[in-house]
Each structure stands twice: as C-alpha cells, then as structure tokens.
Motif scaffolding. Sequence first.
Motif, PDB file in Angstrom:
ATOM      1  N   ASP A 127       0.746  -1.013  -0.211  1.00 37.70           N
ATOM      2  CA  ASP A 127       0.207   0.300  -0.028  1.00 37.70           C
ATOM      3  C   ASP A 127       0.893   1.097  -0.143  1.00 37.70           C
ATOM      4  N   LEU A 128       2.210   1.036  -0.093  1.00 37.95           N
ATOM      5  CA  LEU A 128       3.115   2.397  -0.174  1.00 37.95           C
ATOM      6  C   LEU A 128       3.221   2.855  -1.439  1.00 37.95           C
ATOM      7  N   ALA A 129       3.282   4.014  -1.668  1.00 36.24           N
ATOM      8  CA  ALA A 129       3.577   4.625  -2.934  1.00 36.24           C
ATOM      9  C   ALA A 129       5.264   4.368  -3.419  1.00 36.24           C
ATOM     10  N   THR A 130       5.451   3.148  -3.307  1.00 37.05           N
ATOM     11  CA  THR A 130       6.993   3.013  -3.748  1.00 37.05           C
ATOM     12  C   THR A 130       7.000   2.052  -4.638  1.00 37.05           C
ATOM     13  N   ASP A 131       7.981   2.096  -5.804  1.00 33.16           N
ATOM     14  CA  ASP A 131       7.787   1.242  -6.997  1.00 33.16           C
ATOM     15  C   ASP A 131       8.932   0.056  -6.648  1.00 33.16           C
ATOM     16  N   VAL A 132       9.758   0.412  -5.498  1.00 36.99           N
ATOM     17  CA  VAL A 132      10.996  -0.689  -5.344  1.00 36.99           C
ATOM     18  C   VAL A 132      10.645  -1.045  -3.713  1.00 36.99           C
ATOM     19  N   ILE A 133      10.714  -2.410  -3.730  1.00 35.45           N
ATOM     20  CA  ILE A 133      10.619  -2.866  -2.088  1.00 35.45           C
ATOM     21  C   ILE A 133      12.169  -3.543  -2.048  1.00 35.45           C
ATOM     22  N   GLU A 134      12.726  -2.868  -1.092  1.00 31.81           N
ATOM     23  CA  GLU A 134      14.315  -3.234  -0.879  1.00 31.81           C
ATOM     24  C   GLU A 134      14.321  -4.201   0.211  1.00 31.81           C
ATOM     25  N   VAL A 135      14.379  -5.482   0.071  1.00 35.28           N
ATOM     26  CA  VAL A 135      14.496  -6.575   1.200  1.00 35.28           C
ATOM     27  C   VAL A 135      15.977  -6.904   1.765  1.00 35.28           C
ATOM     28  N   HIS A 136      16.207  -6.744   2.907  1.00 32.33           N
ATOM     29  CA  HIS A 136      17.468  -7.168   3.336  1.00 32.33           C
ATOM     30  C   HIS A 136      17.683  -8.516   3.964  1.00 32.33           C
ATOM     31  N   ASN A 137      18.611  -9.121   3.308  1.00 35.88           N
ATOM     32  CA  ASN A 137      19.136 -10.480   3.911  1.00 35.88           C
ATOM     33  C   ASN A 137      18.067 -11.652   4.129  1.00 35.88           C
ATOM     34  N   ARG A 138      16.917 -11.553   3.757  1.00 37.29           N
ATOM     35  CA  ARG A 138      16.125 -12.770   3.604  1.00 37.29           C
ATOM     36  C   ARG A 138      15.534 -12.946   2.423  1.00 37.29           C
ATOM     37  N   PRO A 139      16.224 -13.967   1.728  1.00 37.10           N
ATOM     38  CA  PRO A 139      15.421 -14.491   0.344  1.00 37.10           C
ATOM     39  C   PRO A 139      14.177 -14.972   0.556  1.00 37.10           C
ATOM     40  N   ILE A 174      11.583 -14.128   2.557  1.00 47.38           N
ATOM     41  CA  ILE A 174      10.603 -13.181   2.570  1.00 47.38           C
ATOM     42  C   ILE A 174      10.718 -12.238   1.340  1.00 47.38           C
ATOM     43  N   ALA A 175      11.844 -12.136   0.757  1.00 49.69           N
ATOM     44  CA  ALA A 175      11.858 -11.413  -0.606  1.00 49.69           C
ATOM     45  C   ALA A 175      11.039 -12.082  -1.664  1.00 49.69           C
ATOM     46  N   ARG A 176      11.218 -13.520  -1.778  1.00 59.34           N
ATOM     47  CA  ARG A 176      10.120 -14.394  -2.513  1.00 59.34           C
ATOM     48  C   ARG A 176       8.848 -14.095  -2.449  1.00 59.34           C
ATOM     49  N   TYR A 177       8.149 -14.011  -1.027  1.00 65.64           N
ATOM     50  CA  TYR A 177       7.208 -14.045  -0.570  1.00 65.64           C
ATOM     51  C   TYR A 177       6.374 -12.685  -1.055  1.00 65.64           C
ATOM     52  N   ILE A 178       7.283 -11.820  -0.788  1.00 66.32           N
ATOM     53  CA  ILE A 178       6.907 -10.360  -1.205  1.00 66.32           C
ATOM     54  C   ILE A 178       6.756 -10.307  -2.650  1.00 66.32           C
ATOM     55  N   ALA A 179       7.726 -10.742  -3.326  1.00 72.01           N
ATOM     56  CA  ALA A 179       7.476 -10.809  -4.895  1.00 72.01           C
ATOM     57  C   ALA A 179       6.412 -11.411  -5.611  1.00 72.01           C
ATOM     58  N   ARG A 180       6.012 -12.444  -5.024  1.00 67.06           N
ATOM     59  CA  ARG A 180       4.834 -13.231  -5.284  1.00 67.06           C
ATOM     60  C   ARG A 180       3.513 -12.482  -5.231  1.00 67.06           C
ATOM     61  N   HIS A 181       3.454 -11.815  -4.125  1.00 74.57           N
ATOM     62  CA  HIS A 181       2.280 -10.886  -3.558  1.00 74.57           C
ATOM     63  C   HIS A 181       2.147  -9.334  -3.749  1.00 74.57           C
ATOM     64  N   CYS A 182       3.147  -9.107  -4.300  1.00 70.93           N
ATOM     65  CA  CYS A 182       3.070  -7.665  -4.738  1.00 70.93           C
ATOM     66  C   CYS A 182       3.507  -7.484  -6.148  1.00 70.93           C
ATOM     67  N   PRO A 183       2.749  -7.872  -6.931  1.00 75.81           N
ATOM     68  CA  PRO A 183       3.154  -7.844  -8.628  1.00 75.81           C
ATOM     69  C   PRO A 183       3.452  -6.615  -9.170  1.00 75.81           C
ATOM     70  N   ARG A 184       2.727  -5.552  -8.700  1.00 78.23           N
ATOM     71  CA  ARG A 184       2.878  -4.303  -9.228  1.00 78.23           C
ATOM     72  C   ARG A 184       4.169  -3.597  -8.783  1.00 78.23           C
ATOM     73  N   GLN A 185       4.920  -4.018  -7.657  1.00 77.59           N
ATOM     74  CA  GLN A 185       6.227  -3.519  -7.267  1.00 77.59           C
ATOM     75  C   GLN A 185       7.119  -4.352  -7.567  1.00 77.59           C
ATOM     76  N   ARG A 186       8.482  -3.695  -7.698  1.00 78.00           N
ATOM     77  CA  ARG A 186       9.754  -4.565  -7.812  1.00 78.00           C
ATOM     78  C   ARG A 186      10.461  -4.921  -6.700  1.00 78.00           C
ATOM     79  N   VAL A 187      11.179  -5.891  -6.551  1.00 77.82           N
ATOM     80  CA  VAL A 187      11.821  -6.293  -5.337  1.00 77.82           C
ATOM     81  C   VAL A 187      13.278  -6.379  -5.696  1.00 77.82           C
ATOM     82  N   LEU A 188      14.000  -5.570  -4.629  1.00 76.22           N
ATOM     83  CA  LEU A 188      15.681  -5.780  -4.640  1.00 76.22           C
ATOM     84  C   LEU A 188      15.875  -6.435  -3.422  1.00 76.22           C
TER      85      LEU A 188
END
Length: 365
Positions: free
Chosen positions: A80-92, A94-108
């Motif tokens: 729900d945040l107005a950011t295009d990129v979600i930067e996940v630190h050190n937790r592959p 969690i990053a995979r989960y977010i990438a699956r559930h936030c298709p409009r945003q990109r994950v780093l």
Amino acid sequence: MIRPAAIVLPAREGFSAGAVGAIGGQVAALAVPGDVVVGAPLTAASLLPRHDYRPVRPGLWPPGGRSVRYAAAVTRVVRDLATDVIEVHNRPDIARYIARHCPRQRVLLVLHNDPQGMRGADTPALRADLLRRMTVACVSDWLRGRFVDGVPAHHAARVLLSPNGAVLPATVPPMAERAQCVLFAGRVVADKGADLFVAACAELRRSHPGWRFDMIGADRFRVDAPATPFLTDLAPRADAAGVEMTGYRPHAAVLSAMEQAAIVVVPSRWPEPFGLTALEAMAAGAALVVAPTGGLPEVVGDGGVLCAPDPPAGLARAIASLMDDLPARQTLAGRGRARAPRFSIERAVALRQAARLAALHHGAG
C-alpha cells in the motif's frame, strides 16, 4: 535520480539507538528522502531519528512459521506504499514471498551474509529462481561469488554489487598522538575471534607493558545483550590478559574509540561477508590487522596487515610488529585512510540507487 523504496529489515534487526546492528545501521546511513523502513515493533522514543519507520505485527495468518507470518505482515504494509521498489535485506524467503504477492512493485534483495547458508537461497536452483523474480545485490564481490556459484551465467550476470559505506572523518588524530591501545570492536563471539584476540593479548602484555588492550562489544548489538557461556568463559581469561571488556557501546562511541586507538584488530574466524569494522578502522586512521578471509581482503586492500588469527601466536607477532614501529603504523594508517573513500557513504548511496533502478527495470523489454 533518487528512487525512494520501502526497505524491509529482518524480523530481529534493531533500528534504535540502543539496539542496532550492521544491517540496521547501513539502512539508516544509506536511506534517502522518501524511504520507508519496515520492521519489528520498537519503542517510538528509541527509534533512530530522521527515518519513516513502520512497525509490523505478525498475526496468526497464514499458517506456518514465524518467518511466513512476518513476510505476510510486511506485505500488507508495503503493497500500500507509494514506492515502486521494495528493498528486502538479507532474507531471500521473505523477498520471494513479497515478490509473489506484490506484482505491481519490484523487489531488490540486498544480501549481507552468505546466501548458501540461507533459507530460500541455499541451492543454485533456488538462487536462480530468485533472479527470475527480482534483482539481487551483494555487499561484496566475495559474497556475489557465493551467490552465483552454480547459477547459469545468463542469470549470474544480473547479480549486482552494492557495498556498505562508512562516514569518512575529515581529520583524525595523528598516529604519534594516539593512545598506545590495541582495540577489538564487534560482537564478542567465537566467529569474530574474540578469544583469539584475548590469547594474543596475553602474550603481548608481557612484552609490551606500556600498552593497553580494549574490547568493545557484547554477544548482540544492544544494551541488554545476554551474558552468554562464551562471554562468561572469556571474561576471566581477558582479565588475566589485561584486556578491558567494556561491553556494548553505541556506534558513535565505537568510532570515537577507533579514532583514539593506535591499532585495531579484526581477527574473524568466519569469512566476513564485507568487514564494516575494518573499513571504519581505516577511516578512523588506525593501523589495522585483519584476517585474510571472505570479503575482508577486497575491502582492506593494502590498508591493513592481513594475518591469519589462528594460532594466536602468529596474530601476536603481527600486532607486535606494529607496536614496535611507529613509522610502520603511520604508513599503514595512511594507506587505510587513502583506501577508505572507495567505500564512502556517498558512493554506497549511489550504488544502492543504481541497484534500485535496475530492480525497477527487472524483466522489462
């Protein structure tokens, strides 16, 4: 171009003045205006200043372990945040989960530790799958090599380098005016070689009675760090070796101690993924003795003496050679100060921004 992001901390990472580790400290240092930091609930009064921090409270859904529930709670906030990129630190995972559930945003995914020991990245197949879903950046080239090991070359080429950064003091005390002090700063655990430092100091105390030996740190980066069996066992040996154990100190106090000490020692047993303590010691103008493993050699270069810390007798000889030679300490400290700008905060921010931009265009075209 400044690209704000939603920054996701590991569930147990601190982000307060009395409890912040290397990851939280780097997130705070490299954040840009508009960034939103997401992590565990913290007392508002203790939060690091000048940051937009959003606490998440894992619920009972979905079924699964704590990591899954934390990932789900984070996802509810970041999508729900107005950011295009979600930067996940050190937790592959969690990053995979977010990438699956936030298709409009990109994950780093920014990695600070060896992925081959992480859930969700411990096989080449899992690491390749991560690269299909997101952009990955590593804080050192050594760490990047660990990630791309076994990964097809067409995927491996997309793994980026985004090193840590340190504040570079404009001036530091000259070596001739520094205390005759040998300093260890970091977590007081076996992996960091705290016991090897104490053993080396036991030898040095006898041959260099005019010198002081200090150890700053505890088991964790927080004021209420527990007294572990390792610490309990080490304390009497440190006392016998003349090592003063000061316990946890805030980061600013650690940097101040580095600016006053003649020699800083980083005797890690484990391969340090980056070696932020070594970088900070170089920036502070100390003469550095450091283990030759992991990402340490690429960070230190010629700015420190590389020495295997085990056996401690060899470490003691390397330290003694600097204790006995002021010009050698001055030369080494000068080389460290000259090298440290390669890892300035400004350069680290620029490279993190480049990684975010790459993440924004992941899969485009």
